[in-house]
Design a protein around this motif. Structure first.
Motif, mmCIF file in Angstrom:
data_model
loop_
_atom_site.group_PDB
_atom_site.id
_atom_site.type_symbol
_atom_site.label_atom_id
_atom_site.label_comp_id
_atom_site.label_asym_id
_atom_site.label_seq_id
_atom_site.Cartn_x
_atom_site.Cartn_y
_atom_site.Cartn_z
ATOM 1 N N MET A 81 0.814 -1.210 0.000
ATOM 2 C CA MET A 81 0.000 0.000 0.000
ATOM 3 C C MET A 81 0.851 1.265 0.000
ATOM 4 O O MET A 81 0.326 2.370 0.023
ATOM 5 N N GLN A 82 2.175 1.095 -0.004
ATOM 6 C CA GLN A 82 3.129 2.213 -0.086
ATOM 7 C C GLN A 82 2.944 3.212 1.066
ATOM 8 O O GLN A 82 3.133 4.419 0.905
ATOM 9 N N GLY A 83 2.598 2.678 2.189
ATOM 10 C CA GLY A 83 2.486 3.473 3.399
ATOM 11 C C GLY A 83 2.536 2.542 4.593
ATOM 12 O O GLY A 83 2.369 1.320 4.460
ATOM 13 N N LEU A 84 2.790 3.096 5.774
ATOM 14 C CA LEU A 84 2.866 2.251 6.959
ATOM 15 C C LEU A 84 2.122 2.880 8.127
ATOM 16 O O LEU A 84 1.901 4.087 8.186
ATOM 17 N N ARG A 85 1.777 2.024 9.042
ATOM 18 C CA ARG A 85 1.307 2.402 10.364
ATOM 19 C C ARG A 85 2.054 1.518 11.369
ATOM 20 O O ARG A 85 2.649 0.507 11.019
ATOM 21 N N ASP A 86 2.046 1.923 12.634
ATOM 22 C CA ASP A 86 2.486 1.071 13.744
ATOM 23 C C ASP A 86 3.920 0.540 13.591
ATOM 24 O O ASP A 86 4.153 -0.671 13.667
ATOM 25 N N PRO A 87 4.912 1.400 13.355
ATOM 26 C CA PRO A 87 6.284 0.887 13.216
ATOM 27 C C PRO A 87 6.813 0.329 14.533
ATOM 28 O O PRO A 87 6.373 0.729 15.620
ATOM 29 N N TYR A 88 7.759 -0.586 14.421
ATOM 30 C CA TYR A 88 8.391 -1.175 15.610
ATOM 31 C C TYR A 88 9.886 -1.303 15.353
ATOM 32 O O TYR A 88 10.304 -1.797 14.299
ATOM 33 N N ILE A 89 10.697 -0.859 16.308
ATOM 34 C CA ILE A 89 12.151 -0.918 16.210
ATOM 35 C C ILE A 89 12.673 -1.942 17.209
ATOM 36 O O ILE A 89 12.407 -1.843 18.411
ATOM 37 N N LEU A 90 13.415 -2.916 16.729
ATOM 38 C CA LEU A 90 14.014 -3.945 17.583
ATOM 39 C C LEU A 90 15.518 -3.957 17.392
ATOM 40 O O LEU A 90 16.005 -4.018 16.256
ATOM 41 N N ARG A 91 16.253 -3.919 18.493
ATOM 42 C CA ARG A 91 17.692 -4.174 18.416
ATOM 43 C C ARG A 91 17.893 -5.686 18.425
ATOM 44 O O ARG A 91 17.494 -6.374 19.367
ATOM 45 N N LYS A 92 18.538 -6.188 17.379
ATOM 46 C CA LYS A 92 18.757 -7.625 17.264
ATOM 47 C C LYS A 92 19.937 -8.073 18.125
ATOM 48 O O LYS A 92 20.641 -7.261 18.719
ATOM 49 N N GLN A 93 20.160 -9.352 18.157
ATOM 50 C CA GLN A 93 21.207 -9.922 19.003
ATOM 51 C C GLN A 93 22.605 -9.514 18.563
ATOM 52 O O GLN A 93 23.544 -9.534 19.367
ATOM 53 N N ASP A 94 22.770 -9.115 17.305
ATOM 54 C CA ASP A 94 24.089 -8.683 16.840
ATOM 55 C C ASP A 94 24.307 -7.185 17.039
ATOM 56 O O ASP A 94 25.328 -6.634 16.623
ATOM 57 N N GLY A 95 23.348 -6.504 17.659
ATOM 58 C CA GLY A 95 23.489 -5.081 17.942
ATOM 59 C C GLY A 95 22.913 -4.176 16.880
ATOM 60 O O GLY A 95 22.784 -2.974 17.098
#
Length: 458
Positions: A81-95
């Motif tokens: 849909m070329q748009g977003l809602r509800d973003p989420y940022i995760l730091r992974k195990q490799d940093g």
């Protein structure tokens, strides 16, 4: 060299090499954090401030936020849909980081979109590997994806809102790379409709914040394993405002403090609310007043992740801090100074046009040691007093205008950590609000001191 000595030297060399690897490989668990990053999309009451893309803000204390890139997007989806809602940022195990988001644009919801957006990022100063991945094949949606690491599985759990055919539940997929998303299964089904799950891992336990759609409140639950359907709810229903959703559980970098954030799901009242607790397991959460925190303008359904000071500085360097400020009222902290029909007012947030509440604090027109307050959307116009009332007027080049439009910043009369503005040409008077209109008055009592105190924020 004797054989024993050679073996000892070889062993020491191997150990040193292993230790060097441990030092140089980034570790999410071992990192020391002193700041926070927020990701969000934007909506405003009349849709003029809407932006269905990834926005970022940073904070040193987790409460007052500095939007980056002038509150403009840093990444925009190009598929689906070329748009977003509800973003989420995760730091992974490799940093490094991964960013997940709902594949939606605007306020018309696709109830059967089974895909989410995904980006990879080393430090959030750039985004690579953009892809759109499918989470399931059911006749339902995949909203508000979030993720956490499950040590017992050596995998990441991606949880999201969907329908299991009977009611709205939280689903989960397990993955190691956010490409192969595995097989979906029910993660949390308490027997009533739920929405928007967020998991905080603390001291080996898993804490889930969610919205109960039956009563419209937020709750916090706990599990010792993080496994599907293993959570027990700890709290009673939590709510501030008329309607709330999108809970975020955050552990303070300083320790001994946890925050629970939520925001109103109505764009006409897009306000963040927050609670604080000293014990995430205890189930007791105290509401925070809006004087304690300031969210970015028009931010919706946010995500908050800890970062270190070098990462915070790199984000500000890459994307830039705002070239404007907002002025927040001390005794009405849900209201900000804005202009409307050239009148200076104190109005509740959110408001449109967005730029009516944005100001450039420039060297004083009559005295560079002071400050003049210039409109962002009407450059060349400044707040000035005329017959004691404060207006937005163009600089006419006269000495009188320059003096009327110059103020001197002082420690806040009601709170020294905030700011008050003393008139340049009427030094016994301060900028204050009265009946939500701005004017300059002598300040003689506690009420006046509160009316004349503002926070310079973003």
């Amino acid at each position: 060299m004797p054989v024993v000595s050679l073996r000892r030297t070889t062993l020491l060399t191997v150990v040193a090499a292993l230790l060097a690897c441990l030092v140089t490989v980034p570790s999410a668990r071992a990192a020391t954090y002193s700041a926070y990053v927020m990701g969000y999309f934007k909506e405003s009451p009349n849709q003029s401030g809407d932006s269905y893309a990834l926005h970022l803000a940073v904070s040193s204390d987790g409460l007052s936020w500095t939007p980056l890139n002038q509150n403009n997007p840093v990444a925009t989806p190009t598929a689906g849909m070329q748009g977003l809602r509800d973003p989420y940022i995760l730091r992974k195990q490799d940093g490094t980081f991964v960013v997940l988001a709902t594949d939606l644009k605007g306020r018309v919801f696709n109830l059967n979109n089974q895909y989410i957006h995904v980006w990879d990022s080393v430090n959030l100063t750039g985004f690579t590997g953009y892809r759109r991945v499918r989470l399931h094949g059911m006749n339902t949606h995949a909203w508000a994806p979030e993720a956490f690491w499950v040590p017992s599985r050596d995998q990441y759990a991606v949880i999201y809102s969907a329908s299991n055919g009977t009611r709205d539940v939280l689903m989960v997929n397990y993955t190691t790379d956010f490409v192969d998303m595995g097989t979906p299964q029910v993660f949390f089904d308490p027997g009533f409709n739920v929405l928007d799950g967020d998991v905080l891992v603390h001291d080996g336990a898993f804490y889930l914040a969610y919205k109960n759609l039956a009563d419209g409140n937020l709750y916090v639950a706990r599990s010792t394993t993080g496994a599907p359907n293993s959570f027990t709810t700890l709290t009673g229903g939590l709510r501030q405002g008329d309607a709330i959703e999108a809970p975020i559980l955050v552990e303070s970098n300083a320790g001994n403090t946890f925050w629970l954030w939520g925001d109103s799901f109505s764009p006409a009242n897009a306000v963040f609310y927050a609670w604080r607790s000293a014990d995430v397991e205890g189930g007791s959460w105290a509401p925070l007043g809006q004087r304690a925190y300031t969210a970015p303008i028009n931010a919706k359904h946010a995500t908050i992740a800890p970062i270190n000071e070098a990462e915070r500085a790199a984000l500000v360097s890459r994307w830039g801090a705002p070239q404007w400020n907002r002025l927040k009222s001390y005794n009405f902290p849900g209201r900000y100074v804005r202009h409307a029909d050239n009148v200076a007012r104190l109005d509740p947030f959110p408001m449109d046009p967005t730029a009516d509440q944005q100001w450039r604090l420039v060297p004083g027109l009559a005295d560079p040691a002071g400050v003049s307050i210039e409109s962002v959307n009407f450059p060349g116009r400044y707040l000035r007093h005329a017959d004691l009332a404060v207006r937005l007027d163009p600089d006419d080049g006269t000495a009188t205008f320059r003096a009327d439009a110059t103020f001197h910043r002082t420690a806040g009369l009601a709170d020294g950590a905030w700011t008050s503005f003393r008139s340049h040409n009427h030094p016994d008077r301060y900028l204050r609000h009265l009946g939500y209109l701005l004017r300059i008055d002598p300040i003689t009592d506690a009420q006046g001191r509160q009316d004349a105190t503002f926070q310079i924020t973003y």
